[in-house]
Motif scaffolding. Structure first.
Motif, PDB file in Angstrom:
ATOM      1  N   PRO A   1      13.389  -1.670 -18.723  1.00 52.57           N
ATOM      2  CA  PRO A   1      12.762  -1.779 -17.405  1.00 52.57           C
ATOM      3  C   PRO A   1      11.718  -2.871 -17.338  1.00 52.57           C
ATOM      4  CG  PRO A   1      12.974   0.530 -18.057  1.00 52.57           C
ATOM      5  CD  PRO A   1      13.362  -0.307 -19.255  1.00 52.57           C
ATOM      6  N   SER A   2      10.970  -3.073 -18.445  1.00 51.45           N
ATOM      7  CA  SER A   2       9.914  -4.082 -18.416  1.00 51.45           C
ATOM      8  C   SER A   2      10.494  -5.472 -18.261  1.00 51.45           C
ATOM      9  CB  SER A   2       9.071  -4.000 -19.696  1.00 51.45           C
ATOM     10  OG  SER A   2       9.876  -4.196 -20.840  1.00 51.45           O
ATOM     11  N   SER A   3      11.583  -5.777 -18.964  1.00 48.85           N
ATOM     12  CA  SER A   3      12.198  -7.100 -18.844  1.00 48.85           C
ATOM     13  C   SER A   3      12.868  -7.259 -17.483  1.00 48.85           C
ATOM     14  CB  SER A   3      13.203  -7.332 -19.969  1.00 48.85           C
ATOM     15  OG  SER A   3      14.188  -6.331 -19.992  1.00 48.85           O
ATOM     16  N   PHE A   4      13.376  -6.147 -16.931  1.00 45.51           N
ATOM     17  CA  PHE A   4      13.960  -6.185 -15.588  1.00 45.51           C
ATOM     18  C   PHE A   4      12.931  -6.687 -14.585  1.00 45.51           C
ATOM     19  CE2 PHE A   4      14.695  -4.349 -11.453  1.00 45.51           C
ATOM     20  CZ  PHE A   4      16.061  -4.439 -11.252  1.00 45.51           C
TER      21      PHE A   4
ATOM     22  N   SER B   1       9.084   1.100  -7.344  1.00 40.28           N
ATOM     23  CA  SER B   1       9.965   1.314  -8.500  1.00 40.28           C
ATOM     24  C   SER B   1      11.392   1.641  -8.071  1.00 40.28           C
ATOM     25  CB  SER B   1       9.421   2.443  -9.383  1.00 40.28           C
ATOM     26  OG  SER B   1       9.301   3.653  -8.642  1.00 40.28           O
ATOM     27  N   GLY B   2      11.716   1.370  -6.800  1.00 35.88           N
ATOM     28  CA  GLY B   2      13.016   1.743  -6.259  1.00 35.88           C
ATOM     29  C   GLY B   2      14.190   0.940  -6.765  1.00 35.88           C
ATOM     30  N   LEU B   3      13.935  -0.125  -7.542  1.00 35.11           N
ATOM     31  CA  LEU B   3      15.037  -0.943  -8.049  1.00 35.11           C
ATOM     32  C   LEU B   3      15.324  -0.699  -9.529  1.00 35.11           C
ATOM     33  CD1 LEU B   3      14.212  -4.373  -6.343  1.00 35.11           C
ATOM     34  CD2 LEU B   3      15.509  -2.433  -5.438  1.00 35.11           C
ATOM     35  N   MET B   4      14.646   0.282 -10.105  1.00 35.88           N
ATOM     36  CA  MET B   4      14.831   0.554 -11.525  1.00 35.88           C
ATOM     37  C   MET B   4      16.269   0.929 -11.846  1.00 35.88           C
ATOM     38  SD  MET B   4      12.012   0.156 -13.305  1.00 35.88           S
ATOM     39  CE  MET B   4      12.228   1.214 -14.725  1.00 35.88           C
ATOM     40  N   ASN B   5      16.867   1.764 -10.994  1.00 35.13           N
ATOM     41  CA  ASN B   5      18.229   2.221 -11.211  1.00 35.13           C
ATOM     42  C   ASN B   5      19.122   1.741 -10.075  1.00 35.13           C
ATOM     43  OD1 ASN B   5      17.582   3.846 -13.576  1.00 35.13           O
ATOM     44  ND2 ASN B   5      16.538   5.230 -12.136  1.00 35.13           N
ATOM     45  N   GLY B   6      20.346   1.403 -10.405  1.00 38.07           N
ATOM     46  CA  GLY B   6      21.268   0.919  -9.400  1.00 38.07           C
ATOM     47  C   GLY B   6      21.892   2.051  -8.597  1.00 38.07           C
TER      48      GLY B   6
ATOM     49  N   GLY C   1      27.071  -1.155  -5.059  1.00 34.82           N
ATOM     50  CA  GLY C   1      25.898  -0.310  -4.962  1.00 34.82           C
ATOM     51  C   GLY C   1      24.697  -1.137  -4.555  1.00 34.82           C
ATOM     52  N   LEU C   2      23.986  -0.715  -3.509  1.00 33.87           N
ATOM     53  CA  LEU C   2      22.873  -1.507  -2.967  1.00 33.87           C
ATOM     54  C   LEU C   2      21.602  -0.684  -2.917  1.00 33.87           C
ATOM     55  CD1 LEU C   2      21.793  -4.061  -1.486  1.00 33.87           C
ATOM     56  CD2 LEU C   2      22.572  -2.995   0.651  1.00 33.87           C
ATOM     57  N   LYS C   3      20.525  -1.215  -3.510  1.00 32.02           N
ATOM     58  CA  LYS C   3      19.188  -0.642  -3.402  1.00 32.02           C
ATOM     59  C   LYS C   3      18.286  -1.707  -2.776  1.00 32.02           C
ATOM     60  CE  LYS C   3      19.069   3.521  -5.455  1.00 32.02           C
ATOM     61  NZ  LYS C   3      18.346   3.689  -6.729  1.00 32.02           N
TER      62      LYS C   3
ATOM     63  N   LEU D   1       4.411 -10.125   4.882  1.00 31.87           N
ATOM     64  CA  LEU D   1       4.415 -11.040   3.739  1.00 31.87           C
ATOM     65  C   LEU D   1       5.669 -11.912   3.675  1.00 31.87           C
ATOM     66  CD1 LEU D   1       2.887  -8.801   0.910  1.00 31.87           C
ATOM     67  CD2 LEU D   1       1.747 -10.320   2.554  1.00 31.87           C
ATOM     68  N   GLY D   2       6.659 -11.628   4.491  1.00 34.53           N
ATOM     69  CA  GLY D   2       7.830 -12.490   4.561  1.00 34.53           C
ATOM     70  C   GLY D   2       8.705 -12.463   3.329  1.00 34.53           C
ATOM     71  N   ILE D   3       8.877 -11.284   2.724  1.00 36.55           N
ATOM     72  CA  ILE D   3       9.718 -11.202   1.537  1.00 36.55           C
ATOM     73  C   ILE D   3      10.305  -9.795   1.428  1.00 36.55           C
ATOM     74  CG2 ILE D   3       7.840 -10.521  -0.020  1.00 36.55           C
ATOM     75  CD1 ILE D   3       9.194 -12.294  -2.161  1.00 36.55           C
ATOM     76  N   ALA D   4      11.505  -9.716   0.881  1.00 37.98           N
ATOM     77  CA  ALA D   4      12.160  -8.450   0.564  1.00 37.98           C
ATOM     78  C   ALA D   4      13.064  -8.697  -0.630  1.00 37.98           C
ATOM     79  CB  ALA D   4      12.967  -7.924   1.751  1.00 37.98           C
ATOM     80  N   VAL D   5      13.340  -7.653  -1.395  1.00 39.42           N
ATOM     81  CA  VAL D   5      14.153  -7.777  -2.603  1.00 39.42           C
ATOM     82  C   VAL D   5      15.164  -6.639  -2.641  1.00 39.42           C
ATOM     83  CG1 VAL D   5      14.162  -7.958  -5.116  1.00 39.42           C
ATOM     84  CG2 VAL D   5      12.171  -8.759  -3.822  1.00 39.42           C
ATOM     85  N   SER D   6      16.404  -6.960  -2.966  1.00 41.39           N
ATOM     86  CA  SER D   6      17.437  -5.939  -3.126  1.00 41.39           C
ATOM     87  C   SER D   6      18.045  -6.040  -4.514  1.00 41.39           C
ATOM     88  CB  SER D   6      18.548  -6.107  -2.084  1.00 41.39           C
ATOM     89  OG  SER D   6      18.093  -5.820  -0.792  1.00 41.39           O
ATOM     90  N   ARG D   7      18.462  -4.895  -5.046  1.00 45.01           N
ATOM     91  CA  ARG D   7      19.257  -4.859  -6.270  1.00 45.01           C
ATOM     92  C   ARG D   7      20.692  -4.517  -5.879  1.00 45.01           C
ATOM     93  NH1 ARG D   7      18.652  -1.604 -12.023  1.00 45.01           N
ATOM     94  NH2 ARG D   7      20.897  -1.479 -12.438  1.00 45.01           N
ATOM     95  N   ILE D   8      21.625  -5.339  -6.357  1.00 46.14           N
ATOM     96  CA  ILE D   8      23.033  -5.142  -6.035  1.00 46.14           C
ATOM     97  C   ILE D   8      23.808  -4.925  -7.332  1.00 46.14           C
ATOM     98  CG2 ILE D   8      25.049  -6.095  -4.859  1.00 46.14           C
ATOM     99  CD1 ILE D   8      23.079  -8.012  -3.414  1.00 46.14           C
TER     100      ILE D   8
END
Length: 229
Positions: free
Chosen positions: A10-13, A70-75, A85-87, A100-107
């Motif tokens: 998780p830390s490297s993620f 921490s919502g992107l820790m698991n797919g 699978g989308l988070k 802030l003009g930013i968002a991040v998704s894990r796919i």
């Protein structure tokens, strides 16, 4: 002796995530949402006030937790027809992103799975391949396809509003971080728009657009109805 890159912990993620976010913040030309007028504006998701974005919580109610996610820790599960699978980490589940003009998704994409044809009407997108081998492509307004097979640690940019897609062409699950220059970029999936809208687009209009018989459109729509049950 060189140390091999790894994203198993998780830390490297989150190290990769942080580095990618920093890259995007350094590109002033990548900005889309208006600049903030204060240090922060944590979204008040319960407010009934309608604005272009969310009103701010009173500063007295802001806590450190508003700025951590921490919502992107698991797919998410890829057990669906697309193998996708989308988070999402956007303002709706990460209020500290407001203004802030930013968002991040894990796919997460299963082998052979796809990210279907879609657009983001309010954002450009940077896709960082964390794991696997992914074929990415987008289409310009002059119908030119720009595409490439991407591998881990490579970055792919999609200009705002253009139709794009991806497919996992590797043998194992792929993981992609999608970073947007909007707190709520929007996600318009073209197959759903065409064949699963409510109310439905008339079959004759779709048939003329796709140069096929109306029976073909009816068959396609039935498949989408079956998948949404």
């Amino acid at each position: 002796m060189a140390t091999k890159f790894s994203i198993k912990t998780p830390s490297s993620f989150f190290l990769v995530l942080c580095l990618t976010v920093i890259l995007l913040f350094s590109l002033s030309c990548f900005a889309a949402d208006p600049d903030p007028l204060q240090d922060f504006c944590v979204a008040d998701l319960n407010s009934k006030t309608k604005v272009n974005g969310y009103p701010c919580k009173p500063v007295s109610q802001v806590t450190s937790n508003d700025f951590f996610f921490s919502g992107l820790m698991n797919g998410a599960s890829t057990a669906n027809p697309f193998g996708l699978g989308l988070k999402s980490g956007n303002v709706q589940n990460f209020p500290g992103l407001n203004t802030l003009g930013i968002a991040v998704s894990r796919i997460d994409v299963a082998p052979g799975g796809i990210i279907p044809l879609h657009t983001h009407p309010r954002a450009s997108e940077a896709n960082f391949i964390m794991k696997g081998k992914v074929y990415f492509g987008f289409i310009s307004t002059t119908d030119v396809l720009y595409s490439k097979v991407m591998k881990a640690k490579e970055l792919f940019i999609v200009p705002r509003g253009l139709v794009h897609f991806a497919k996992n062409v590797g043998r194992r699950k792929a993981i992609v971080l999608a970073i947007f220059n909007s707190q709520l970029p929007g996600f318009s999936t073209l197959p759903n728009n065409f064949f699963a809208s409510n109310p439905a687009i008339p079959n004759d209009i779709l048939a003329k657009n796709f140069l096929v018989d109306e029976k073909v459109i009816a068959i396609i729509k039935s498949k989408f109805r079956n998948e949404t049950k």
